[in-house]
Write a protein that holds these residues in place. Structure first.
Motif, PDB file in Angstrom:
ATOM      1  N   SER A   1      44.075  48.416  28.971  1.00  0.00           N
ATOM      2  CA  SER A   1      44.211  49.704  28.292  1.00  0.00           C
ATOM      3  C   SER A   1      44.100  50.874  29.255  1.00  0.00           C
ATOM      4  N   MET A   2      43.326  50.694  30.333  1.00  0.00           N
ATOM      5  CA  MET A   2      43.136  51.777  31.302  1.00  0.00           C
ATOM      6  C   MET A   2      44.226  51.810  32.362  1.00  0.00           C
ATOM      7  N   ALA A   3      44.778  50.658  32.706  1.00  0.00           N
ATOM      8  CA  ALA A   3      45.729  50.599  33.808  1.00  0.00           C
ATOM      9  C   ALA A   3      47.098  51.131  33.439  1.00  0.00           C
ATOM     10  N   GLY A   4      47.536  50.850  32.221  1.00  0.00           N
ATOM     11  CA  GLY A   4      48.870  51.278  31.836  1.00  0.00           C
ATOM     12  C   GLY A   4      49.920  50.312  32.347  1.00  0.00           C
ATOM     13  N   ILE A   5      51.161  50.559  31.979  1.00  0.00           N
ATOM     14  CA  ILE A   5      52.251  49.655  32.322  1.00  0.00           C
ATOM     15  C   ILE A   5      52.476  49.592  33.826  1.00  0.00           C
ATOM     16  N   GLY A   6      52.299  50.725  34.513  1.00  0.00           N
ATOM     17  CA  GLY A   6      52.621  50.776  35.935  1.00  0.00           C
ATOM     18  C   GLY A   6      51.619  50.074  36.832  1.00  0.00           C
ATOM     19  N   ASN A   7      50.456  49.725  36.342  1.00  0.00           N
ATOM     20  CA  ASN A   7      49.412  49.115  37.173  1.00  0.00           C
ATOM     21  C   ASN A   7      49.016  47.727  36.676  1.00  0.00           C
ATOM     22  N   MET A   8      49.972  47.006  36.117  1.00  0.00           N
ATOM     23  CA  MET A   8      49.652  45.687  35.603  1.00  0.00           C
ATOM     24  C   MET A   8      49.295  44.701  36.714  1.00  0.00           C
ATOM     25  N   GLY A   9      49.730  45.046  37.960  1.00  0.00           N
ATOM     26  CA  GLY A   9      49.367  44.190  39.076  1.00  0.00           C
ATOM     27  C   GLY A   9      47.867  44.138  39.285  1.00  0.00           C
ATOM     28  N   LEU A  10      47.173  45.259  39.072  1.00  0.00           N
ATOM     29  CA  LEU A  10      45.721  45.291  39.198  1.00  0.00           C
ATOM     30  C   LEU A  10      45.062  44.424  38.133  1.00  0.00           C
ATOM     31  N   VAL A  11      45.659  44.428  36.959  1.00  0.00           N
ATOM     32  CA  VAL A  11      45.141  43.584  35.885  1.00  0.00           C
ATOM     33  C   VAL A  11      45.274  42.113  36.257  1.00  0.00           C
ATOM     34  N   GLY A  12      46.413  41.768  36.869  1.00  0.00           N
ATOM     35  CA  GLY A  12      46.606  40.397  37.317  1.00  0.00           C
ATOM     36  C   GLY A  12      45.590  39.982  38.369  1.00  0.00           C
ATOM     37  N   VAL A  13      45.289  40.907  39.286  1.00  0.00           N
ATOM     38  CA  VAL A  13      44.281  40.627  40.315  1.00  0.00           C
ATOM     39  C   VAL A  13      42.919  40.385  39.667  1.00  0.00           C
ATOM     40  N   LEU A  14      42.594  41.225  38.665  1.00  0.00           N
ATOM     41  CA  LEU A  14      41.328  41.047  37.957  1.00  0.00           C
ATOM     42  C   LEU A  14      41.267  39.684  37.288  1.00  0.00           C
ATOM     43  N   GLY A  15      42.390  39.275  36.690  1.00  0.00           N
ATOM     44  CA  GLY A  15      42.425  37.954  36.053  1.00  0.00           C
ATOM     45  C   GLY A  15      42.183  36.830  37.049  1.00  0.00           C
ATOM     46  N   VAL A  16      42.788  36.925  38.238  1.00  0.00           N
ATOM     47  CA  VAL A  16      42.591  35.907  39.271  1.00  0.00           C
ATOM     48  C   VAL A  16      41.135  35.871  39.722  1.00  0.00           C
ATOM     49  N   VAL A  17      40.536  37.066  39.909  1.00  0.00           N
ATOM     50  CA  VAL A  17      39.138  37.157  40.339  1.00  0.00           C
ATOM     51  C   VAL A  17      38.222  36.510  39.302  1.00  0.00           C
ATOM     52  N   LEU A  18      38.455  36.811  38.027  1.00  0.00           N
ATOM     53  CA  LEU A  18      37.632  36.228  36.972  1.00  0.00           C
ATOM     54  C   LEU A  18      37.787  34.713  36.928  1.00  0.00           C
ATOM     55  N   TYR A  19      39.008  34.241  37.157  1.00  0.00           N
ATOM     56  CA  TYR A  19      39.255  32.792  37.174  1.00  0.00           C
ATOM     57  C   TYR A  19      38.505  32.118  38.320  1.00  0.00           C
ATOM     58  N   LEU A  20      38.533  32.737  39.507  1.00  0.00           N
ATOM     59  CA  LEU A  20      37.838  32.172  40.655  1.00  0.00           C
ATOM     60  C   LEU A  20      36.326  32.166  40.447  1.00  0.00           C
ATOM     61  N   ILE A  21      35.809  33.245  39.842  1.00  0.00           N
ATOM     62  CA  ILE A  21      34.379  33.296  39.546  1.00  0.00           C
ATOM     63  C   ILE A  21      33.986  32.156  38.604  1.00  0.00           C
ATOM     64  N   ALA A  22      34.827  31.911  37.596  1.00  0.00           N
ATOM     65  CA  ALA A  22      34.549  30.831  36.651  1.00  0.00           C
ATOM     66  C   ALA A  22      34.537  29.475  37.359  1.00  0.00           C
ATOM     67  N   LEU A  23      35.495  29.264  38.292  1.00  0.00           N
ATOM     68  CA  LEU A  23      35.535  28.005  39.029  1.00  0.00           C
ATOM     69  C   LEU A  23      34.288  27.820  39.883  1.00  0.00           C
ATOM     70  N   VAL A  24      33.861  28.907  40.545  1.00  0.00           N
ATOM     71  CA  VAL A  24      32.665  28.838  41.388  1.00  0.00           C
ATOM     72  C   VAL A  24      31.449  28.464  40.551  1.00  0.00           C
ATOM     73  N   LEU A  25      31.291  29.135  39.407  1.00  0.00           N
ATOM     74  CA  LEU A  25      30.144  28.863  38.545  1.00  0.00           C
ATOM     75  C   LEU A  25      30.181  27.454  37.975  1.00  0.00           C
ATOM     76  N   LEU A  26      31.361  26.992  37.571  1.00  0.00           N
ATOM     77  CA  LEU A  26      31.470  25.646  37.009  1.00  0.00           C
ATOM     78  C   LEU A  26      31.114  24.589  38.043  1.00  0.00           C
ATOM     79  N   GLY A  27      31.611  24.756  39.277  1.00  0.00           N
ATOM     80  CA  GLY A  27      31.284  23.805  40.328  1.00  0.00           C
ATOM     81  C   GLY A  27      29.789  23.773  40.615  1.00  0.00           C
ATOM     82  N   ALA A  28      29.170  24.965  40.693  1.00  0.00           N
ATOM     83  CA  ALA A  28      27.732  25.036  40.969  1.00  0.00           C
ATOM     84  C   ALA A  28      26.928  24.449  39.811  1.00  0.00           C
TER      85      ALA A  28
END
Length: 394
Positions: free
Chosen positions: A314-341
């Motif tokens: 909602s904050m990024a808008g259509i022109g900054n969807m790439g940042l949203v994608g980066v956030l999604g990847v970061v959240l996914y990696l954090i989840a993998l790290v926590l699950l492994g630990a």
């Protein structure tokens, strides 16, 4: 030395100590694109080994991340040469990956190539399993005395393939034979100092441990067959569910009770014997509790991640969807790290602790007569196990 002539295993590791270690190892592994995993696995092993105590003396793991990394590089080169030779042989036989996938013959040829390559790797997989165990033995000490294991990886690989074929042609009925013989092959080549281990017992005794595996398979096959004959999808579904659960519990039961039997029929030197009393119920409880804790944490993470993701969109808008994608990847990696630990902390460590604390050494006074073992040579630091991704967490 224990005055009672026996030593009971102890495990002193804690979740509070292991969890931050596991998190840091996982994060550094991600940051270094996987390179740090050799040093990370070494750190975790050192912690678990040092938390394992017998008669007041902790085990010691002396392996290093550097030797594991160098072993991995050597294994990668060897694998590349080996697979290159396999591809050349296939090419001379008229088989290559340049097939027409739009024809049934092309699809069949491609599948044949894939399976041929998988079967070609089987000897190396079994070879790597033996070498990985030999490396861990050679890098383990207790009371200053080294463990060790003789060379024999290719002999193990040949036997593993042979027993695997026997299991296949017997529709699984002879899998206790292969399990017992392969474990005996490794045990009889293992040492603590200058004292040799010897595996006794009979392979047929493992059928008692395997009974629930066979029952689960029987329920699964019979239930699905009866449901199919009656054209009842509900009956087939229930039979499949019951059979699958029974089968999974059966595998746990087999691992626990085969470990107990093998331990109770193993000898070190002429006098030292062992008993093991882990229970299937405790192992299953560890898995259930660990899975529930992980499920709750994942649910909370998904909820928080969903809120953050929605806010970012909602904050990024259509022109900054790439940042949203980066956030999604970061959240996914954090989840993998926590699950492994969390898997390491809530499932792996409690399971190890249960087996260790239910393990006893008898006639322990004879340990005083054991002398130091010479340093092992020709140990490849699990390079093939890491290259083939069969090394596991520890």
């Amino acid at each position: 030395m224990s005055t009672s002539g026996q030593i009971n295993g102890q495990y002193r590791g804690t979740r509070g100590e292991l969890f931050p270690l596991a998190i840091s190892v996982a994060l550094l592994t991600f940051v270094t694109l996987g390179i740090y995993r050799f040093w990370g696995k070494t750190r975790i092993r050192k912690y678990i080994w040092s938390s394992t105590v017998g008669d007041g003396d902790a085990f010691e793991y002396t392996g290093t991340g550097l030797e594991k990394f160098l072993g991995f590089l050597v294994a990668i080169v060897a694998l590349a040469i080996y697979l290159g030779v396999v591809q050349m042989l296939l090419f001379f036989l008229g088989l290559s990956y340049s097939v027409d996938l739009e024809t049934p013959q092309g699809i069949l040829a491609l599948n044949a190539l894939i399976y041929i390559n998988l079967f070609a790797l089987l000897p190396l997989i079994f070879y790597a399993m033996y070498r990985a165990r030999r490396y861990k033995m050679a890098r383990t000490r207790w009371r200053g005395v080294r463990f060790g294991m003789e060379k024999g990886a290719w002999g193990f690989a040949a036997r593993a393939i042979g027993y695997g074929l026997l299991t296949l042609v017997s529709f699984g009925a002879l899998f206790p034979l292969g399990n017992f013989k392969l474990e005996k092959y490794m045990a009889d080549r293992s040492y603590f100092g200058d004292a040799r281990f010897e595996q006794g017992g009979k392979w047929t005794a493992l059928y008692g441990a395997a009974k629930h595996v066979f029952i689960g398979l029987g329920v699964l096959i019979a239930g699905v067959a009866i449901g199919g004959a009656a054209q009842s999808e509900a009956l087939m579904g229930i039979a499949a569910l019951v059979g699958y659960i029974w089968l999974m519990v059966g595998f746990v039961y087999y691992r626990v009770h085969s470990f107990r039997y093998m331990a109770e029929n193993r000898r070190l030197g002429d006098q030292i014997t062992f008993t093991a009393t882990p229970t299937t119920g405790e192992v299953i409880k560890i898995y259930i509790i660990g899975a529930l804790i992980m499920a709750v944490v994942v649910a909370v993470l998904v909820f928080i991640g969903g809120l953050l993701f929605g806010a970012a969109m909602s904050m990024a808008g259509i022109g900054n969807m790439g940042l949203v994608g980066v956030l999604g990847v970061v959240l996914y990696l954090i989840a993998l790290v926590l699950l492994g630990a969390m898997t390491l902390v809530f499932i792996t460590q409690p399971t190890i602790a249960h087996f260790i604390t239910n393990f006893t050494v008898h006639n322990a006074d004879a340990l005083n007569d054991i002398q130091q073992r010479a340093m092992e040579t020709g140990v490849d630091a699990e390079g093939f196990a890491d290259a083939l991704d069969i090394g596991g967490a520890i």
